[in-house]
Design an enzyme around this catalytic site. Structure first.
Site, PDB file in Angstrom:
ATOM      1  N   GLU A  74       0.824  -1.218   0.000  1.00 32.55           N
ATOM      2  CA  GLU A  74       0.000   0.000   0.000  1.00 32.55           C
ATOM      3  C   GLU A  74       0.863   1.276   0.000  1.00 32.55           C
ATOM      4  O   GLU A  74       0.384   2.347   0.356  1.00 32.55           O
ATOM      5  CB  GLU A  74      -0.953   0.021   1.197  1.00 32.55           C
ATOM      6  CG  GLU A  74      -1.954  -1.122   1.243  1.00 32.55           C
ATOM      7  CD  GLU A  74      -2.938  -1.170   0.067  1.00 32.55           C
ATOM      8  OE1 GLU A  74      -2.953  -0.225  -0.745  1.00 32.55           O
ATOM      9  OE2 GLU A  74      -3.676  -2.167  -0.028  1.00 32.55           O
ATOM     10  N   HIS A 131      -7.136  -3.377  10.161  1.00 33.06           N
ATOM     11  CA  HIS A 131      -8.349  -4.135   9.864  1.00 33.06           C
ATOM     12  C   HIS A 131      -9.192  -4.309  11.125  1.00 33.06           C
ATOM     13  O   HIS A 131      -9.348  -5.433  11.613  1.00 33.06           O
ATOM     14  CB  HIS A 131      -7.985  -5.514   9.303  1.00 33.06           C
ATOM     15  CG  HIS A 131      -7.232  -5.503   8.013  1.00 33.06           C
ATOM     16  ND1 HIS A 131      -6.613  -6.611   7.484  1.00 33.06           N
ATOM     17  CD2 HIS A 131      -7.014  -4.495   7.111  1.00 33.06           C
ATOM     18  CE1 HIS A 131      -6.034  -6.309   6.327  1.00 33.06           C
ATOM     19  NE2 HIS A 131      -6.250  -5.026   6.084  1.00 33.06           N
ATOM     20  N   GLU A 148     -17.547  11.693  22.698  1.00 30.57           N
ATOM     21  CA  GLU A 148     -16.220  12.212  22.344  1.00 30.57           C
ATOM     22  C   GLU A 148     -16.005  12.275  20.822  1.00 30.57           C
ATOM     23  O   GLU A 148     -15.149  13.025  20.346  1.00 30.57           O
ATOM     24  CB  GLU A 148     -15.122  11.336  22.969  1.00 30.57           C
ATOM     25  CG  GLU A 148     -15.116   9.932  22.398  1.00 30.57           C
ATOM     26  CD  GLU A 148     -14.003   9.038  22.937  1.00 30.57           C
ATOM     27  OE1 GLU A 148     -12.926   9.546  23.269  1.00 30.57           O
ATOM     28  OE2 GLU A 148     -14.229   7.814  23.011  1.00 30.57           O
ATOM     29  N   HIS A 157      -2.866   2.070   8.478  1.00 32.13           N
ATOM     30  CA  HIS A 157      -3.933   1.237   7.921  1.00 32.13           C
ATOM     31  C   HIS A 157      -4.059  -0.039   8.753  1.00 32.13           C
ATOM     32  O   HIS A 157      -3.047  -0.701   9.018  1.00 32.13           O
ATOM     33  CB  HIS A 157      -3.611   0.891   6.466  1.00 32.13           C
ATOM     34  CG  HIS A 157      -4.520  -0.149   5.884  1.00 32.13           C
ATOM     35  ND1 HIS A 157      -5.884   0.029   5.775  1.00 32.13           N
ATOM     36  CD2 HIS A 157      -4.265  -1.390   5.391  1.00 32.13           C
ATOM     37  CE1 HIS A 157      -6.425  -1.053   5.229  1.00 32.13           C
ATOM     38  NE2 HIS A 157      -5.471  -1.928   4.989  1.00 32.13           N
ATOM     39  N   HIS A 202     -12.962  -4.029   4.127  1.00 26.68           N
ATOM     40  CA  HIS A 202     -11.505  -4.198   4.192  1.00 26.68           C
ATOM     41  C   HIS A 202     -10.894  -3.611   5.474  1.00 26.68           C
ATOM     42  O   HIS A 202     -10.295  -4.343   6.244  1.00 26.68           O
ATOM     43  CB  HIS A 202     -10.880  -3.556   2.937  1.00 26.68           C
ATOM     44  CG  HIS A 202      -9.399  -3.685   2.863  1.00 26.68           C
ATOM     45  ND1 HIS A 202      -8.715  -3.839   1.683  1.00 26.68           N
ATOM     46  CD2 HIS A 202      -8.444  -3.678   3.830  1.00 26.68           C
ATOM     47  CE1 HIS A 202      -7.413  -3.938   1.921  1.00 26.68           C
ATOM     48  NE2 HIS A 202      -7.229  -3.839   3.221  1.00 26.68           N
TER      49      HIS A 202
HETATM   50 ZN   LIG Z   1      -5.534  -3.974   4.412  1.00 26.84          ZN
END
Ligand SMILES: [Zn+2]
Length: 274
Positions: free
Chosen positions: A115, A141, A169, A139, A210
């Site tokens: 990525e 999951h 919050e 990133h 994802h």
């Molecule tokens: Zn991912």
């Protein structure tokens, strides 16, 4: 100074391990990158050795010549704390922002995260938008956030409003809202372009079915942002598990009151009447 002794490296390792302990990084899932300060590069550059130049897969001219600490493709977050020099690397970008070379780490071979185009395009957007203040792109999951992408409409409005409602919050932590990318093939330039467009407006982008991308100034703020969104998603998942009708919730005028007291501005497009 050795790279592993530097404070920013310790922060990077701790954040990766915190994400692992949250259960957000099954197998080799997720990736993390940090745009180094000039002073940090100077501090550790004696520990560098230059690899070969390779194409990034996109062009990021506003990041030319910068150095990034970034997790490796196929590497496991759970190993970052025990095998840091095998799990991540430092890369340098060339003077056009088209190629990178590894200058430290990934001692057993490998390359930066698949990525990398998304990370660097997000860094470029955030660097320009925040006058250089933002340095972290993350990133992961997280399961509750992903679960919601099967039941909520895939719109910025639906995700922002629902997640704001689940914890007081939230509108204070992410007042600009949250963006949503529909399902796309990961790893390429196309999803990087869509994500970086959302990063113009938001600090959080959800990839349908994802995971999530978060951006911030430092490791604490960026991890805290991901953690807050995922906690709110967990509360929504619990609520939806009991009922599909909320008996009571925070109302648009109450968000406006909150915004006034906490001195944040909440875009009116998220404060629609339901
Ligand atoms: Zn991912």
């Amino acid at each position: 100074m050795k790279v592993l002794d530097a404070e920013f490296t310790q922060g990077f390792i701790r954040m990766a391990n915190d994400g692992w302990e949250q259960g957000w990084h099954e197998r080799n899932g997720g990736n993390l990158s940090y745009r180094m300060k000039e002073s940090e590069v100077a501090e550790v550059k004696d520990d560098f050795s230059n690899g070969e130049w390779k194409p990034i897969g996109t062009t990021v001219p506003n990041l030319a010549g910068e150095f990034f600490m970034v997790t490796g493709s196929g590497k496991y977050f759970r190993n970052v704390i025990i095998k840091p020099e095998d799990s991540f690397c430092i890369i340098e970008l060339d003077d056009k922002g088209e190629n990178y070379r590894i200058v430290w780490g990934l001692v057993n071979g490998g390359r930066p995260t698949s990525e990398l185009p998304s990370h660097l395009m997000n860094h470029e957007v955030k660097k320009l938008k925040t006058n250089g203040a933002y340095r972290v792109i993350y990133h992961a999951h997280p399961a509750n956030t992903i679960a919601l992408t099967f039941v909520l409409p895939l719109t910025d409005e639906a995700f922002t409003r629902e997640l704001w409602e689940m914890a007081t919050e939230c509108p204070v932590v992410f007042p600009d809202g949250i963006g949503v990318v529909p399902w796309m093939v990961p790893g390429g330039r196309e999803i990087a372009v869509e994500t970086s467009k959302l990063m113009e407006k938001y600090d959080v982008a959800i990839w349908a079915h994802h995971g999530m991308f978060a951006a911030g100034e430092d490791f604490d703020l960026t991890f805290g942002l991901m953690h807050t969104v995922e906690k709110s998603a967990e509360i929504l998942v619990k609520t939806l598990s009991m009922t599909n009708v909320k008996r009571q919730t925070i109302k648009p005028d109450e968000f406006r009151e909150l915004a006034k007291d906490f001195k944040v501005s909440l875009p009116e497009r998220f404060l629609f009447e339901k």
